[in-house]
Design a protein around this motif. Structure first.
Motif, PDB file in Angstrom:
ATOM      1  N   ALA A 166       3.540  17.280 -20.197  1.00  0.00           N
ATOM      2  CA  ALA A 166       3.321  15.828 -19.627  1.00  0.00           C
ATOM      3  C   ALA A 166       3.993  14.639 -20.689  1.00  0.00           C
ATOM      4  O   ALA A 166       4.366  13.742 -20.307  1.00  0.00           O
ATOM      5  CB  ALA A 166       1.766  15.667 -19.395  1.00  0.00           C
ATOM      6  N   ARG A 167       4.001  14.830 -21.970  1.00  0.00           N
ATOM      7  CA  ARG A 167       4.446  14.023 -22.968  1.00  0.00           C
ATOM      8  C   ARG A 167       5.961  14.013 -22.758  1.00  0.00           C
ATOM      9  O   ARG A 167       6.522  13.065 -23.508  1.00  0.00           O
ATOM     10  CB  ARG A 167       4.099  14.481 -24.364  1.00  0.00           C
ATOM     11  N   VAL A 168       6.571  14.878 -22.453  1.00  0.00           N
ATOM     12  CA  VAL A 168       8.159  14.928 -22.518  1.00  0.00           C
ATOM     13  C   VAL A 168       8.576  13.875 -21.451  1.00  0.00           C
ATOM     14  O   VAL A 168       8.380  14.208 -20.007  1.00  0.00           O
ATOM     15  CB  VAL A 168       8.529  16.306 -22.352  1.00  0.00           C
ATOM     16  N   GLN A 169       9.536  13.019 -21.903  1.00  0.00           N
ATOM     17  CA  GLN A 169       9.803  11.890 -20.895  1.00  0.00           C
ATOM     18  C   GLN A 169      11.433  12.238 -20.584  1.00  0.00           C
ATOM     19  O   GLN A 169      11.683  11.721 -19.475  1.00  0.00           O
ATOM     20  CB  GLN A 169       9.621  10.601 -21.464  1.00  0.00           C
ATOM     21  N   VAL A 170      12.117  12.600 -21.656  1.00  0.00           N
ATOM     22  CA  VAL A 170      13.760  12.979 -21.415  1.00  0.00           C
ATOM     23  C   VAL A 170      13.952  14.381 -21.856  1.00  0.00           C
ATOM     24  O   VAL A 170      13.525  14.637 -22.929  1.00  0.00           O
ATOM     25  CB  VAL A 170      14.397  11.728 -22.115  1.00  0.00           C
TER      26      VAL A 170
END
Length: 444
Positions: free
Chosen positions: A241-245
């Motif tokens: 969930a923390r990974v945005q890219v």
């Protein structure tokens, strides 16, 4: 002065200056010797103290000492051995299962250790920052390869098992590399997939500017979507969930893993690989035209073969002499015009990443996507279709602040360096731990 001074104030007593120089807190120096090879031997012991039994707490009785030899960090270019005269204690309680025990201090060395704790720290720092080999460290320590590695490996394993090292990852890179070049039958699969943290952090030297400090997170066996997806699944929902890219090279397996496991992340196609695809298209056009005209591969006097390296360079980097050579080679035959057009297309791809801002770069990229697929040159048309298939990931570069896989490639460079320093690896887990250490993936 009328009388010579001595470091030790009294014969047979402890010397605070010697203790300060040796630096083993809680232990006092009793003797120092040097052998014929220049190696130092430092005898130490703890002061008399009251000791309770670790099991029952009853006051224990002293029962002599036992000497334990430990390899210490080198000093002044000399290998050092610490001879620790450990106190042995006996528990007087008849019902206590612990009959006797020896003093321990994990700040000095772990139980049954061969190296002191600071020698282990010294070896780890030498590997991480000085690109040292285990054999070279063993030579400096005056011991063997197995002794050094068996001492630091448990520390690396504990650090690798610490899940907190995955905290704070918002930009994730992925790439593959080959970890050995022998038969897979003997050593297993050649390719490993590496995950790299590419999260931007404030630059301490330039306030207000963010930089990427790439660090290797893990290495898993294989170059496939399931290998990457399995690793992402093991990290847990909070990590995903923390990974945005998520940056990647144009490999559909990794893209499928990102789509399956990182639904909320933006996939970004690496700029280097996009330009590489364009340069490869130019090479393919040059080779095809060469064959059509001459019926053979390029030879040293063939015009197209003589400009093969110039066609790889950016137009803005060409010297006047190189520009003249390029123009002369293209003018030598009208059929060379295909190569010139392909070169111009590749330069247009490069220019998307050299615009003054990302908005203008996106405009150029969209023109490429709209025009290349209909180009009469088959190699450029294929390039256009490939980029169209990766349209969203290609354009995402311009909406994510220029996210790319450059940090991942830098980590691969470190990995290649250490593989050469070690003259190759036979054990994949040893390889993984070493690369996690030098790649900054361990909290040590």
């Amino acid at each position: 002065m009328p009388e010579p001074t001595s470091c030790c104030s009294a014969l047979g007593g402890y010397c605070d200056r010697c203790d300060l120089l040796v630096g083993l807190d809680g232990l006092r120096v009793t003797a120092v010797a040097r052998d014929e090879h220049g190696a130092l031997s430092v005898a130490v012991e703890s002061e008399q103290a009251v000791m309770g039994c670790p099991s029952c707490g009853v006051l224990a009785h002293g029962h002599g000492r036992v000497e334990v030899r430990l390899v210490d960090a080198p000093w002044a270019g000399r290998s050092v051995t610490v001879v620790w005269r450990k106190r042995r204690w006996v528990c007087p309680e008849p019902s206590c299962p612990r009959v006797s025990f020896v003093e321990q201090d994990e700040q000095i060395a772990r139980p049954r250790a061969l190296l002191t704790a600071r020698a282990c720290r010294w070896a780890i720092e030498q590997i991480r920052h000085e690109h040292a080999s285990i054999h070279g460290l063993a030579r400096q320590l005056g011991t063997g390869w197995d002794t050094v590695w068996s001492s630091i490996r448990p520390l690396l394993e504990d650090a690798a098992a610490d899940e907190s090292r995955f905290d704070g990852v918002t930009t994730l890179g992925v790439d593959e590399h080959v970890w050995h070049h022998v038969s897979p039958i003997k050593r297993g699969p050649k390719e490993l997939t590496g995950m790299v943290d590419l999260t931007r952090q404030p630059d301490p030297k330039n306030p207000g500017k963010d930089i990427v400090r790439a660090r290797l997170l893990d290495l898993v066996v294989g170059r496939s979507g399931p290998a990457y997806a399995g690793w992402l699944c093991d990290r847990g929902e909070a990590f995903r969930a923390r990974v945005q890219v998520a940056t990647l090279d144009p490999f559909r397996g990794y893209k499928n893993a990102i789509d399956d496991q990182l639904q909320d992340a933006v996939a970004v196609l690496d700029a280097f690989h996009v330009v590489k695809l364009a340069i490869q298209a130019v090479d393919e056009v040059r080779r095809r035209v060469q064959q059509e005209i001459h019926g053979h591969r390029g030879r040293k006097n063939d015009p197209l073969y003589r400009i093969r390296n110039i066609l790889h360079a950016g137009a803005e980097h060409l010297t006047e002499r190189q520009r003249s050579r390029l123009a002369a080679a293209i003018a030598a035959d009208e059929r060379h015009d295909e190569v010139w057009v392909a070169y111009q297309c590749a330069q247009q791809v490069r220019s998307t990443y050299h615009q003054s801002n990302h908005t203008q770069g996106r405009v150029v990229a969209e023109k490429i996507l709209d025009s290349f697929a209909s180009c009469p040159i088959p190699e450029i048309a294929r390039l256009g279709r490939t980029l169209a298939q990766w349209r969203e990931a290609f354009l995402a570069y311009f909406t994510t602040g220029g996210a790319n896989n450059g940090g991942t490639e830098a980590i691969n460079g470190l990995i290649e360096l250490h593989r050469r320093v070690a003259r190759g690896f036979r054990n994949r887990e040893n390889y993984r731990l070493r690369m996690l250490l030098i790649g900054g993936g361990l909290n040590l």
